[in-house]
Design an enzyme around this catalytic site. Structure first.
Site, PDB file in Angstrom:
ATOM      1  N   ASP A  56       0.812  -1.208   0.000  1.00  7.38           N
ATOM      2  CA  ASP A  56       0.000   0.000   0.000  1.00  7.38           C
ATOM      3  C   ASP A  56       0.849   1.264   0.000  1.00  7.38           C
ATOM      4  O   ASP A  56       0.307   2.359  -0.163  1.00  7.38           O
ATOM      5  CB  ASP A  56      -0.940   0.004   1.219  1.00  7.38           C
ATOM      6  CG  ASP A  56      -2.329   0.473   0.860  1.00  7.38           C
ATOM      7  OD1 ASP A  56      -2.719   0.336  -0.313  1.00  7.38           O
ATOM      8  OD2 ASP A  56      -3.033   0.989   1.744  1.00  7.38           O
ATOM      9  N   ASP A 114     -11.783  -5.697  10.757  1.00  2.00           N
ATOM     10  CA  ASP A 114     -11.894  -7.154  10.786  1.00  2.00           C
ATOM     11  C   ASP A 114     -13.146  -7.598  11.552  1.00  2.00           C
ATOM     12  O   ASP A 114     -13.899  -8.454  11.077  1.00  2.00           O
ATOM     13  CB  ASP A 114     -10.631  -7.769  11.397  1.00  2.00           C
ATOM     14  CG  ASP A 114     -10.170  -7.031  12.648  1.00  2.00           C
ATOM     15  OD1 ASP A 114     -10.897  -6.135  13.115  1.00  2.00           O
ATOM     16  OD2 ASP A 114      -9.092  -7.352  13.170  1.00  2.00           O
TER      17      ASP A 114
END
Length: 1144
Positions: free
Chosen positions: A415, A847
């Site tokens: 990223d 998550d």
């Protein structure tokens, strides 16, 4: 929903043509395609031109057949596909918003030489065409593919030019190319060529053609009833392996004859064996455990009732605060304890998995693996915080995993777009050429080289091959050199970039001197670029960031580091130029892809969740594994069979309703005493096992095997049948079941949304998934391939055996170009990515929210605890780092509580106890408010001479004893059924108070300010004090980094210590000593200090080297409390310490 409805041309977005005008999604910015020729020139293409040039057969629906002539010599499809795949692996694809998607052909990826034929930039012969320095086409072993019998070496681009524009004439011997010779070259390595597909079929249709739901194609299931799952492939071609249940000649015309289907008798004769078993906790442990929970609940109720009725009239304020805190603690304990009523253990049988999926059967005569594909995602963002060597070791452990090579793919998300990570991954791919076959040859565990070579045990134990010692020594020497190359990459890249920059400045100055003549020259300013090993600009983030080359502003990048392996095993030979003998060892490597999504200013990239969603889309187009394994860059595969263990649950009966398999997190490098409860064993071995007995464990961010269809936001199969909610009326449910009875099972396998429509409106798919027809076409393929085997009458929504033994499609440039478009920054605009599809946005703990959404739709999850740890990673052992980690988790929980993901708003499909567990996830940080007040109560009691009760009578002590004893008994029984140790349980209790009085309180403050005032506060490190001993493995444990999170625990410790001194002094010098109140206050103060002991020990550093800031704060707090005490109780005029002041 029949799969034929998904068939759409890849050249245009035709799936939206039937939608009403008001429902058409906005078209994204146009994406152009281009190819960099050998001369360095970029040629632009349309999608149709690109596909046709690459030899794609998707558009071969011609009505006139043109025979081969000297003017028409098409490239053989089998050769064109292989050559195209090699071209793809040697090209760096870039593109994005309003930019050309380019394939930059790289003859060199890293400074060192690439020595594996699958690797990008692999060595090979040069093209013999004058002026062309490209590499010659090669096969799986790296041997040159020579299209002409004269042996003239020619590259892929020159070969295409010779065929299309040169009349099909060989530039060497001037003879026409012979396709028959090309066929011989293609099959020379022993790999059977894929059969030619029927004309008019797209690439996705070739991968999966479900039987049309027509009356003439009905088949009988194992139960004798009509079943839409007993089909395989129906195309116009012939078939090899994969036709598990195939109708005999003319069977389709015989609708009323049952013998039209050749059903293997072994499905009925052989007993069916499950892949997994649920191991219930023994009743001798679980029954007393539940009984004590009930007893403690009753005792707590009686105790709180007694406390409310018996006020302390001498100190009502003290009594009131204590009662409120105790009521909250009881409520919090109940939320935590109720989900633990049904703990379970599970086991898998890998032998049965091998027997069902990798053993020769009539449906699979060669015994080729019938397991579904797995795409492994590894995410990294900053090579400075996440060392490339750690990430490279994780990649090597994935490439060496014990799973079919052709079914395994690894995607690395960078990223940060850093060249350092890119070249580190290339170095890892190069070293994998030796490491992976070595692991397969000698059955190495673990398959992370750093961990393996640092093992404390004897590495030669149970190794039977005589050449193991020699092989290990050579591989170890290569690994040491590999580490040196990885660690020197930053300097190497910097030196290379400086050298190229100096060359560019000299060139610019020469040009300026030529243009200006004798005029005075000005200083030439050229942006300082970061250069790749082949002497070109890095398209990602530069070392000196500039526009379009910074962390938040760079193009999308995809590089196939290791191209897809051949379909058949490729064994090493004795004449291989390798350091170790790999005879009869499979030397293939899994697909390895480097991905860095496009980032542009003005777009919300959604951090890790956005990066994971980009990988989901890119992998769906390139490999489309029906299952996804998510790993952090510092979590490697410790058990090479971990993926097989997880697959046992997915492929077992009822496995099609499992959204993910969560593995426990295990950590290395933790200090032996586990001072700050870094192992977190109470959560992973107690709470998660307990949730496994409900609807399943929560998703914890790493070590999780996902079902791709569940990530896409679809409902589980048979979701209406398993609806456990009590809100729907009986008539409504019956009506829905009646409508489902007439709907084919494959139509029900893909359902999304809360509507009752059985036929999904495919025209709305671009609004949900974006406008990529590649991606939309891949959805039913992933759903079908992820189904369990239909080898038992009880298996619903299954697939026939042998269906996944066919080779996967080769990778072409148009596919990678499409992958570039789906990782662009604009792709998610006005879609449901991050809202319902993929990882969910809007929370620090994406998550937990992602897992919650799946459970809320009715999916189940499973907790897989293997005998040998599946994965291992690292955890912060430093106090400050640990507090900041807990702060991030708690902040995410507060965000969940104030969002629509609050469990109070869950759907009826979520079980009640599962809802309570998710409610506790959002509520537990708020316990810190009551906990910090309760920690000050003993000190206030000692200062005031009062206590939370009037007197320490027998009733109070009895209740206190009962609550304490039941708590201890529950702890013992939890230790019994979970397998943890008492010390681990106590460390968890200690850090619960440490985190509750520091990080949790800060998280609540952050959450409230964000919700109420929109203000965001971040707690960052302000100073650092490091130890001197660099050789100590746990040196980081003794580093003290000051942070504002430490202020509340330090204050609590100082106040309680001073309060004990004040209370003891008052009691000793009092005329009438109140020993009962002193004992009560001192006991609770010691209870607080015992829990804070690890925190105090962490402040001391190594050998008492306490940072000055700790003494400063401690002195300020002590002086403040002393001055406050003197002001409250002046010493003059009294003969008793602290007697004249009265609290209200």
């Amino acid at each position: 929903m029949s799969s034929k409805l998904f068939r759409a041309s890849r050249s245009s977005i035709s799936s939206t043509s039937d939608a009403p005008d008001g429902q058409k999604p906005p078209l994204p910015p146009t994406v152009q395609f281009g190819r960099r020729t050998s001369s360095g020139r970029y040629v632009s293409y349309s999608r149709d031109d690109l596909d046709s040039e690459l030899g794609s057969t998707d558009f071969m629906n011609y009505t006139v057949h043109i025979p081969p002539t000297p003017d028409n010599q098409p490239m053989d499809p089998s050769i064109s596909q292989k050559v195209e795949e090699q071209y793809v692996s040697n090209s760096l694809f870039t593109g994005g918003f309003n930019s050309v998607t380019r394939a930059h052909l790289m003859d060199k990826v890293i400074e060192s030489e690439a020595n594996h034929p699958q690797m990008a930039g692999a060595k090979g012969s040069s093209c013999a065409i004058p002026g062309c320095d490209s590499k010659v086409m090669s096969d799986e072993r790296g041997a040159d593919i020579l299209p002409c019998e004269c042996g003239f070496k020619i590259c892929r681009d020159c070969y295409i030019d010779a065929v299309k524009t040169g009349g099909g004439t060989c530039p060497g011997c001037k003879e026409l190319y012979k396709n028959t010779e090309l066929d011989e070259v293609a099959v020379d390595n022993g790999r059977p060529l894929p059969l030619p597909p029927p004309s008019g079929m797209s690439k996705m249709e070739r991968r999966l053609s479900l039987m049309k739901s027509t009356k003439s194609a009905l088949m009988r299931s194992q139960t004798g009833d009509f079943d839409h799952n007993r089909w395989l492939f129906e195309t116009k071609g012939t078939y090899g392996y994969g036709n598990a249940i195939w109708p005999k000649e003319g069977a389709f015309e015989k609708e009323n004859e049952d013998d039209g289907v050749d059903q293997p008798t072994e499905l009925r004769s052989r007993p069916w064996r499950p892949l997994t078993r649920k191991l219930k906790i023994p009743a001798a442990v679980l029954s007393p455990y539940r009984l004590i929970i009930f007893i403690r609940l009753v005792v707590l109720g009686l105790f709180l009732t007694w406390r409310i009725k018996h006020q302390n009239t001498d100190a009502v304020w003290l009594w009131g605060m204590s009662v409120v805190c105790e009521i909250w603690f009881a409520f919090s304990w109940l939320l935590d304890q109720l989900p633990k009523l049904c703990p379970v253990n599970r086991s898998t049988d890998l032998n049965v998995l091998k027997e069902k999926f990798e053993t020769p059967t009539p449906n699979n005569p060669t015994g080729k693996s019938d397991l579904p594909g797995v795409d492994v995602f590894v995410s990294t963002a900053d090579p400075e915080k996440e060392p490339p060597l750690v990430t490279a070791n994780t990649i090597l452990s994935i490439l060496a995993a014990d799973y079919p090579v052709e079914k395994l793919s690894c995607y690395v998300s960078d990223d940060g777009g850093a060249l350092l990570t890119f070249e580190a991954m290339a170095e890892a791919a190069s070293y994998a050429n030796m490491w992976v076959p070595f692991c397969r040859k000698h059955d190495i565990e673990p398959r992370n080289p750093e961990s393996y070579f640092n093992l404390k045990r004897d590495p030669y134990k149970n190794k039977v091959r005589p050449d193991f010692v020699k092989d290990r020594r050579r591989v170890k020497r290569e690994y040491d050199e590999f580490k040196v190359r990885i660690n020197s990459l930053p300097d190497s890249i910097r030196r290379r970039s400086d050298a190229y920059h100096a060359r560019e400045e000299i060139k610019a100055m020469k040009v300026q001197r030529q243009n200006r003549g004798d005029e005075p020259l000005e200083t030439v300013k050229i942006p300082k670029a970061t250069w790749m090993a082949d002497g070109t600009h890095w398209p990602g983030t530069w070392l000196t960031p500039t526009s379009e080359h910074s962390k938040g502003d760079h193009a999308g990048i995809i590089q196939v580091m290791l191209k897809p392996p051949s379909d058949e095993p490729l064994f090493g030979s004795a004449d291989d130029t390798r350091l170790i003998d790999l005879t009869d060892v499979d030397i293939r490597l899994p697909l390895l892809v480097y991905v860095s999504r496009e980032k542009r200013p003005g777009y919300d990239h959604n951090k890790k969740a956005g990066a994971m969603n980009a990988l989901v889309r890119a992998s769906a187009i390139m490999s489309n594994g029906p299952f996804i394994l998510n790993l952090d860059c510092d979590h490697y595969i410790y058990n090479s069979k971990a993926m097989r263990e997880g697959m046992c649950f997915m492929m077992d009966r009822g496995g099609d309703r499992i959204c993910y398999v969560q593995f426990p997190q295990r950590f290395e490098g933790i200090d032996p005493s586990d001072r700050y409860a870094n192992h977190n064993t109470v959560f992973f071995d107690v709470n998660m096992r307990a949730l496994d007995g409900l609807q399943g464990p929560v998703y914890v961010g790493t070590g999780c095997l996902f079902r791709r269809i569940a990530l896409y936001g679809f409902d589980p199969p048979r979701s209406k049948e398993h609806n456990t909610g009590c809100c729907n009326c009986c008539f409504g449910r019956q009506k829905k079941h009646a409508s489902m009875a007439s709907t084919p099972e494959e139509n029900r396998a893909l359902r999304m949304g809360d509507s009752d429509e059985e036929e999904m409106n495919l025209s709305l798919f671009p609004k949900k998934f974006g406008n990529s027809t590649f991606l939309i076409d891949s959805i039913p393929v992933a759903e079908f391939q992820g189904r369990p085997l239909a080898d038992h009458p009880a298996v619903k929504n299954g697939r026939p055996p042998g269906a996944l033994t066919i080779p996967r499609d080769l990778l072409d440039a148009s596919t990678v170009a499409e992958a570039i478009s789906v990782i662009s920054c604009w792709y998610e605009d006005k879609t449901e990515w991050g809202n319902r599809v993929g990882w969910i946005y809007g929370s620090v703990t994406e998550d937990v929210v992602t897992g919650y959404r799946m459970h809320n739709r009715g999916w189940k999850s499973v907790y897989c605890v293997t005998k040998r740890d599946a994965f291992r990673g690292t955890a912060p052992i430093n106090l400050t780092d640990r507090l900041h980690q807990v702060l991030r988790w708690a902040t995410g929980s507060v965000e969940i509580f104030f969002s629509r993901n609050n469990a109070l708003l869950a759907s009826p499909r979520m079980k009640v106890l599962q809802r309570i567990a998710y409610l506790n996830v959002g509520i537990y940080p708020f316990t810190s408010i009551f906990l910090i007040v309760y920690c000050f109560l003993p000190a206030l009691s000692l200062f005031s001479g009062q206590f939370i009760v009037q007197t320490l009578n027998v009733t109070f002590l009895s209740y206190l004893l009962g609550i304490t004893v039941t708590l201890c008994m529950l702890a013992v029984l939890e230790i019994k059924w979970s397998g943890i140790e008492l010390e681990e349980w106590w460390r968890n209790e200690q850090f619960w108070l440490i985190g509750g009085t520091s990080a949790h309180l800060a998280a609540v403050l952050q959450g409230l300010l964000k919700v109420i005032a929109g203000i965001e506060i971040s707690f960052t490190l302000t100073s650092k004090s490091a130890g001197d001993d660099l050789d100590d493995e746990f040196a980081d444990l003794y580093i003290v980094k000051w942070t504002s999170l430490m202020i509340p625990p330090i204050t609590i410790m100082m106040v309680n210590l001073i309060a004990i001194a004040v209370g003891v002094s008052r009691t000793i010098y009092s005329v009438i000593p109140q020993w009962s109140r002193l004992i009560g206050g001192v006991f609770f103060s010691f209870w607080v200090l015992a829990h804070l002991y690890p925190f105090a020990k962490g402040l001391m550093g190594r050998r008492g080297r306490t940072p000055t800031i700790v003494f400063v704060w401690s002195g300020l707090i002590a002086i403040t409390i002393s001055l406050l005490w003197v002001a409250i109780n002046p010493p003059a005029g009294t003969n008793q310490i602290g007697g004249s002041f009265q609290f209200p």
